[in-house]
Design a protein around this motif. Structure first.
Motif, PDB file in Angstrom:
ATOM      1  N   VAL A  90       0.901  -1.506   0.117  1.00  0.00           N
ATOM      2  CA  VAL A  90      -0.422   0.100  -0.049  1.00  0.00           C
ATOM      3  C   VAL A  90       1.015   0.996   0.051  1.00  0.00           C
ATOM      4  CG1 VAL A  90      -1.599   1.450   1.040  1.00  0.00           C
ATOM      5  CG2 VAL A  90      -2.595  -0.842   1.255  1.00  0.00           C
ATOM      6  N   ALA A  91       1.950   1.657   0.870  1.00  0.00           N
ATOM      7  CA  ALA A  91       2.680   2.715   1.168  1.00  0.00           C
ATOM      8  C   ALA A  91       3.727   2.757  -0.361  1.00  0.00           C
ATOM      9  CB  ALA A  91       3.404   2.204   1.903  1.00  0.00           C
ATOM     10  N   LEU A  92       3.594   1.567  -1.160  1.00  0.00           N
ATOM     11  CA  LEU A  92       4.371   1.517  -2.436  1.00  0.00           C
ATOM     12  C   LEU A  92       3.717   2.223  -3.554  1.00  0.00           C
ATOM     13  CD1 LEU A  92       6.987   1.041  -4.338  1.00  0.00           C
ATOM     14  CD2 LEU A  92       5.990  -1.409  -4.489  1.00  0.00           C
ATOM     15  N   CYS A  93       3.210   1.702  -3.536  1.00  0.00           N
ATOM     16  CA  CYS A  93       2.028   2.372  -4.661  1.00  0.00           C
ATOM     17  C   CYS A  93       1.050   3.544  -4.618  1.00  0.00           C
ATOM     18  CB  CYS A  93       0.796   1.636  -4.753  1.00  0.00           C
ATOM     19  SG  CYS A  93       0.165  -0.025  -5.196  1.00  0.00           S
ATOM     20  N   ARG A  94       1.038   4.048  -2.654  1.00  0.00           N
ATOM     21  CA  ARG A  94       0.774   4.928  -3.103  1.00  0.00           C
ATOM     22  C   ARG A  94       1.662   6.422  -2.561  1.00  0.00           C
ATOM     23  NH1 ARG A  94      -2.358   6.224   3.497  1.00  0.00           N
ATOM     24  NH2 ARG A  94      -2.802   8.049   1.247  1.00  0.00           N
ATOM     25  N   ARG A  95       2.799   6.002  -3.059  1.00  0.00           N
ATOM     26  CA  ARG A  95       4.120   6.862  -3.334  1.00  0.00           C
ATOM     27  C   ARG A  95       3.810   7.468  -4.116  1.00  0.00           C
ATOM     28  NH1 ARG A  95       6.967   2.956   0.133  1.00  0.00           N
ATOM     29  NH2 ARG A  95       8.561   2.638  -1.306  1.00  0.00           N
ATOM     30  N   HIS A  96       3.607   6.193  -5.574  1.00  0.00           N
ATOM     31  CA  HIS A  96       3.611   6.061  -6.957  1.00  0.00           C
ATOM     32  C   HIS A  96       2.454   6.538  -7.564  1.00  0.00           C
ATOM     33  CE1 HIS A  96       7.984   5.423  -6.959  1.00  0.00           C
ATOM     34  NE2 HIS A  96       7.765   3.938  -6.288  1.00  0.00           N
ATOM     35  N   GLY A  97       1.468   7.133  -7.032  1.00  0.00           N
ATOM     36  CA  GLY A  97       0.498   8.171  -7.118  1.00  0.00           C
ATOM     37  C   GLY A  97      -1.291   7.319  -7.027  1.00  0.00           C
ATOM     38  N   GLY A  98      -0.997   6.206  -6.411  1.00  0.00           N
ATOM     39  CA  GLY A  98      -1.881   5.390  -5.732  1.00  0.00           C
ATOM     40  C   GLY A  98      -3.159   5.688  -5.104  1.00  0.00           C
ATOM     41  N   VAL A  99      -4.172   5.848  -4.685  1.00  0.00           N
ATOM     42  CA  VAL A  99      -5.696   6.651  -3.925  1.00  0.00           C
ATOM     43  C   VAL A  99      -5.912   5.533  -3.311  1.00  0.00           C
ATOM     44  CG1 VAL A  99      -7.220   8.118  -4.292  1.00  0.00           C
ATOM     45  CG2 VAL A  99      -5.438   8.223  -5.838  1.00  0.00           C
ATOM     46  N   LEU A 100      -5.810   5.779  -1.851  1.00  0.00           N
ATOM     47  CA  LEU A 100      -6.159   4.829  -0.695  1.00  0.00           C
ATOM     48  C   LEU A 100      -7.489   4.638  -1.193  1.00  0.00           C
ATOM     49  CD1 LEU A 100      -5.236   2.258   1.064  1.00  0.00           C
ATOM     50  CD2 LEU A 100      -5.687   4.787   2.769  1.00  0.00           C
ATOM     51  N   GLY A 111     -11.569 -14.673   5.662  1.00  0.00           N
ATOM     52  CA  GLY A 111     -10.036 -15.308   6.235  1.00  0.00           C
ATOM     53  C   GLY A 111      -8.380 -14.711   5.500  1.00  0.00           C
ATOM     54  N   LEU A 112      -8.878 -13.289   5.085  1.00  0.00           N
ATOM     55  CA  LEU A 112      -7.813 -12.715   4.827  1.00  0.00           C
ATOM     56  C   LEU A 112      -7.447 -11.041   5.412  1.00  0.00           C
ATOM     57  CD1 LEU A 112      -8.757 -10.693   2.139  1.00  0.00           C
ATOM     58  CD2 LEU A 112      -8.619 -12.683   1.317  1.00  0.00           C
ATOM     59  N   ARG A 113      -6.489 -10.693   4.945  1.00  0.00           N
ATOM     60  CA  ARG A 113      -6.330  -8.614   5.599  1.00  0.00           C
ATOM     61  C   ARG A 113      -5.978  -8.564   3.616  1.00  0.00           C
ATOM     62  NH1 ARG A 113      -4.986  -5.732   8.962  1.00  0.00           N
ATOM     63  NH2 ARG A 113      -3.721  -3.654   8.564  1.00  0.00           N
ATOM     64  N   ALA A 114      -6.842  -7.416   3.788  1.00  0.00           N
ATOM     65  CA  ALA A 114      -6.906  -6.512   2.044  1.00  0.00           C
ATOM     66  C   ALA A 114      -6.844  -4.918   2.549  1.00  0.00           C
ATOM     67  CB  ALA A 114      -7.943  -6.732   1.528  1.00  0.00           C
ATOM     68  N   ALA A 115      -6.151  -4.501   1.484  1.00  0.00           N
ATOM     69  CA  ALA A 115      -6.471  -2.808   1.550  1.00  0.00           C
ATOM     70  C   ALA A 115      -7.010  -3.118  -0.194  1.00  0.00           C
ATOM     71  CB  ALA A 115      -5.316  -2.066   1.681  1.00  0.00           C
ATOM     72  N   HIS A 116      -7.436  -1.646  -0.731  1.00  0.00           N
ATOM     73  CA  HIS A 116      -8.070  -1.224  -2.303  1.00  0.00           C
ATOM     74  C   HIS A 116      -7.248   0.676  -1.876  1.00  0.00           C
ATOM     75  CE1 HIS A 116     -11.128  -4.562  -0.452  1.00  0.00           C
ATOM     76  NE2 HIS A 116     -10.728  -5.109  -1.936  1.00  0.00           N
ATOM     77  N   LEU A 117      -6.736   0.699  -3.446  1.00  0.00           N
ATOM     78  CA  LEU A 117      -6.779   1.709  -3.732  1.00  0.00           C
ATOM     79  C   LEU A 117      -6.765   1.619  -5.530  1.00  0.00           C
ATOM     80  CD1 LEU A 117      -4.068  -0.121  -2.384  1.00  0.00           C
ATOM     81  CD2 LEU A 117      -3.361   2.540  -2.808  1.00  0.00           C
ATOM     82  N   HIS A 118      -6.735   2.754  -6.105  1.00  0.00           N
ATOM     83  CA  HIS A 118      -7.322   2.934  -7.137  1.00  0.00           C
ATOM     84  C   HIS A 118      -5.543   3.605  -7.831  1.00  0.00           C
ATOM     85  CE1 HIS A 118     -11.448   4.588  -6.806  1.00  0.00           C
ATOM     86  NE2 HIS A 118     -11.243   3.173  -7.259  1.00  0.00           N
ATOM     87  N   ASP A 119      -5.571   3.138  -9.070  1.00  0.00           N
ATOM     88  CA  ASP A 119      -4.541   3.288 -10.103  1.00  0.00           C
ATOM     89  C   ASP A 119      -4.877   5.029 -10.995  1.00  0.00           C
ATOM     90  OD1 ASP A 119      -6.011   2.680 -12.534  1.00  0.00           O
ATOM     91  OD2 ASP A 119      -5.004   0.944 -12.895  1.00  0.00           O
TER      92      ASP A 119
END
Length: 130
Positions: A90-100, A111-119
């Motif tokens: 998530v941090a990597l994607c946000r550093r390069h313009g991903g929107v949380l 049974g998992l952990r997840a985060a969602h971002l937009h490119d």
């Protein structure tokens, strides 16, 4: 053997290319094998040499295929080994313009952990443990 791979139709090709060029090597170990920020088409291969991901300028594709879908219609799942890897991705994607869109959270029913971002074109990236 042929395998399926996603191809993103990018309205803002240079921004979408820059995003995936920045994150795919670290997230998935993929290497850029064709294209650049100005080419209108780029693809990344796995370490084994098979195409894993591609980006194409939407206008070029729509000119050839009249049924090209509208912007931002895809969802990509990026597997992560554990909660720390989800947070790092998530941090990597946000550093390069991903929107949380939704911060990392446990989803006990799945049974998992997840985060969602937009490119940069609005496609959804789900980063999840496996």
């Amino acid at each position: 053997m042929f395998t399926l791979y996603p191809r993103v139709l990018a309205g803002n090709y240079p921004a979408v290319f820059a995003f995936y060029e920045a994150v795919l090597p670290e997230l998935m170990g993929c290497a850029l094998v064709r294209g650049d920020a100005a080419s209108g088409y780029a693809s990344w291969d796995t370490p084994e040499g098979t195409t894993a991901f591609a980006v194409i300028q939407r206008d070029a594709f729509a000119g050839e295929v009249s049924s090209a879908p509208p912007a931002g219609g895809a969802t990509f799942v990026v597997p992560a080994a554990d909660a720390a890897a989800v947070d790092a991705a998530v941090a990597l994607c946000r550093r390069h313009g991903g929107v949380l869109v939704a911060p990392a959270r446990d989803l006990p029913g799945w049974g998992l952990r997840a985060a969602h971002l937009h490119d940069p074109d609005g496609n959804l990236l789900e980063i999840q443990t496996y």
